[in-house]
Write an enzyme that holds these catalytic residues in place. Sequence first.
Site, PDB file in Angstrom:
ATOM      1  N   ASN A 163       0.637  -1.257  -0.125  1.00 59.42           N
ATOM      2  CA  ASN A 163      -0.110  -0.065   0.024  1.00 59.42           C
ATOM      3  C   ASN A 163       0.820   1.336   0.014  1.00 59.42           C
ATOM      4  O   ASN A 163       0.329   2.392  -0.379  1.00 59.42           O
ATOM      5  CB  ASN A 163      -0.912  -0.016   1.238  1.00 59.42           C
ATOM      6  CG  ASN A 163      -0.326   0.043   2.559  1.00 59.42           C
ATOM      7  OD1 ASN A 163       0.328  -1.084   2.777  1.00 59.42           O
ATOM      8  ND2 ASN A 163      -0.436   0.858   3.424  1.00 59.42           N
ATOM      9  N   GLN A 191      -5.052  -3.167  -2.480  1.00 60.86           N
ATOM     10  CA  GLN A 191      -4.520  -2.401  -3.519  1.00 60.86           C
ATOM     11  C   GLN A 191      -4.373  -3.145  -4.812  1.00 60.86           C
ATOM     12  O   GLN A 191      -3.684  -2.727  -5.864  1.00 60.86           O
ATOM     13  CB  GLN A 191      -3.108  -1.860  -3.117  1.00 60.86           C
ATOM     14  CG  GLN A 191      -3.107  -1.123  -1.800  1.00 60.86           C
ATOM     15  CD  GLN A 191      -3.580   0.258  -1.891  1.00 60.86           C
ATOM     16  OE1 GLN A 191      -4.100   0.710  -3.226  1.00 60.86           O
ATOM     17  NE2 GLN A 191      -4.090   1.012  -0.875  1.00 60.86           N
ATOM     18  N   HIS A 213     -13.882   0.505  -0.734  1.00 64.78           N
ATOM     19  CA  HIS A 213     -13.540   2.010  -0.829  1.00 64.78           C
ATOM     20  C   HIS A 213     -12.106   2.404  -1.582  1.00 64.78           C
ATOM     21  O   HIS A 213     -11.729   3.573  -1.952  1.00 64.78           O
ATOM     22  CB  HIS A 213     -13.738   2.735   0.510  1.00 64.78           C
ATOM     23  CG  HIS A 213     -12.317   2.586   1.058  1.00 64.78           C
ATOM     24  ND1 HIS A 213     -11.269   3.445   1.438  1.00 64.78           N
ATOM     25  CD2 HIS A 213     -11.940   1.532   2.106  1.00 64.78           C
ATOM     26  CE1 HIS A 213     -10.209   2.730   2.133  1.00 64.78           C
ATOM     27  NE2 HIS A 213     -10.695   1.961   2.570  1.00 64.78           N
ATOM     28  N   THR A 251     -26.582  -7.810  10.560  1.00 66.12           N
ATOM     29  CA  THR A 251     -27.575  -7.297   9.512  1.00 66.12           C
ATOM     30  C   THR A 251     -26.561  -6.819   8.406  1.00 66.12           C
ATOM     31  O   THR A 251     -25.908  -6.018   8.211  1.00 66.12           O
ATOM     32  CB  THR A 251     -28.449  -6.193  10.081  1.00 66.12           C
ATOM     33  OG1 THR A 251     -29.196  -6.847  10.981  1.00 66.12           O
ATOM     34  CG2 THR A 251     -29.552  -5.796   8.810  1.00 66.12           C
ATOM     35  N   CYS A 336      -3.403   4.776   7.194  1.00 66.13           N
ATOM     36  CA  CYS A 336      -4.010   4.335   8.585  1.00 66.13           C
ATOM     37  C   CYS A 336      -2.727   4.664   9.525  1.00 66.13           C
ATOM     38  O   CYS A 336      -2.696   4.698  10.855  1.00 66.13           O
ATOM     39  CB  CYS A 336      -4.083   2.856   8.591  1.00 66.13           C
ATOM     40  SG  CYS A 336      -5.422   2.481   7.716  1.00 66.13           S
TER      41      CYS A 336
END
Length: 518
Positions: A163, A191, A213, A251, A336
């Site tokens: 990444n 990636q 994302h 859910t 991150c």
Amino acid sequence: MTADHDLAERRPVYLDYAATTPVDPAVANEMFACLTEGGDFGNASSATHVFGQRAAARVEIARARVAALIGAAPDEITFTSGGTESNNLAILGMVRANSDRGRHVITARTEHKAVLDPCKRLEREGFSVTYLTPDRQGRIDPETVRAALRPDTLLVSIMYVNNEIGVIQDIGAIGALCRDRGVAFHTDAAQAAGKIPVNVQTLPIDFLSFNAHKIYGPKGVGALYTRRASRPLLQPVSFGGGQEKGLRPGTLATHQIVGFGVACELAAASLDAELARLTGLRERLWEGLADLGGTHLNGSEAPRAPGILNVSFAGVEGESLVTSLSDLAISTGSACNSASAEPSYVLRALGRDTQLAQSSLRFSVGRFSTPADVDFALDAVRREVTRLRALSPASEPAVEAKDAAAPSGAPPVADLGEAFVLTAEAGTPAEETWVRFHLAIEAGIVRSARFKAYGCPHTLAVMEWLTRRLPGRTRDDGPPGTPAGWTEELSVPVEKLGRLLVIEDALLACFARWPSGA
């Protein structure tokens, strides 16, 4: 409207696609159709009525689209909240479920924290983890994996595309080694999926993690591919509800899953064209940066994903460089980990020294990047690197020996007839702070002040502030204030006080060299 005006309207220019991507409008439209009363908003687990049945049908269409992106079967896809959960499910779920057969895991020092942290968790539970070191290009040699395999090895986890530096690992060779030894193989493909060809039908992969994302889908949804034959090796790590065949309860977020499916379908349709286009943008950016000199392309000799370019800049301080590039959205490493002041652990593992690792930028281009974006970035980086290097120690020789072995440069007091210049420095680039003052003295006062510096933005700001306040001061006046006062005046974080003490050392040394009565 001109192209220049269009670019100005889009500032800051977004070149951080490896961190996240904007949701594609087509994806957003499909997601919206699952949110409101007039759409398919039902709970996919509510099979007794049409609202739940429609939502469930939407989920299964999305599952097929997600599976198709990597050549999997739909029933081999488990939906999660993202890549981090997928990694945790694969690593913790597989290793804990098979602890009676072995207690050893293999991974790499350059993995994402979403892999490293679960491995550290396993170490606290009594498992043994081997962290492989890449070569200087960021590659994990399959032979180092072979050498690390033990009779009690349960799992090998090596990411597909790094990444930070974009290096593509030889997943096929590593997976084949694992298959031959009966060891499960997992890869973090966040990636890779949707950016380079990935086909689990031809690759010996047991578990593969990816998310939405990174490919123009929504945040908060990902998937874990589990080869059918490997499903019995895996146990859940969370419980309650029984969704996703009991492997990942909760859910189902229908709108996010639907968006993920559309994002995968779009990525598959444009994969070849985007690979070529993004490679061209990446190379355009590198060629322009290479002209600066003192630039180091991390992973230059390894296969790399098309959208990521990681460059180290010699002679500049990384935080000051990033702060000065306010019109660019870029990264100093993994998103991150970018809040940390520590240099990238990935680049340190490649053998970059602390200075180069700390002065590295990750540029990542994507679907909405243009040549104009790249050219704008080049102009901005060239300007700021040139400016910071002009302030750094590399721009002129040292003025004072730090010890008997250190080189000497210009004299600390330069005689200019009736005027003279006082010069002193303190700190070193290796300590992340180096400063130098030049004070021109005439008729008993400071006529002008200049500085050089290598340091964080607060260091440079204090140096600029002081040089504006030094003219007019006498020897008896001394420096204008103290580090504690400078901290308050310029709102410098208290943790940067040590850097201001270095500035004070250099300034006091200048005044100490001021001859009495001059």
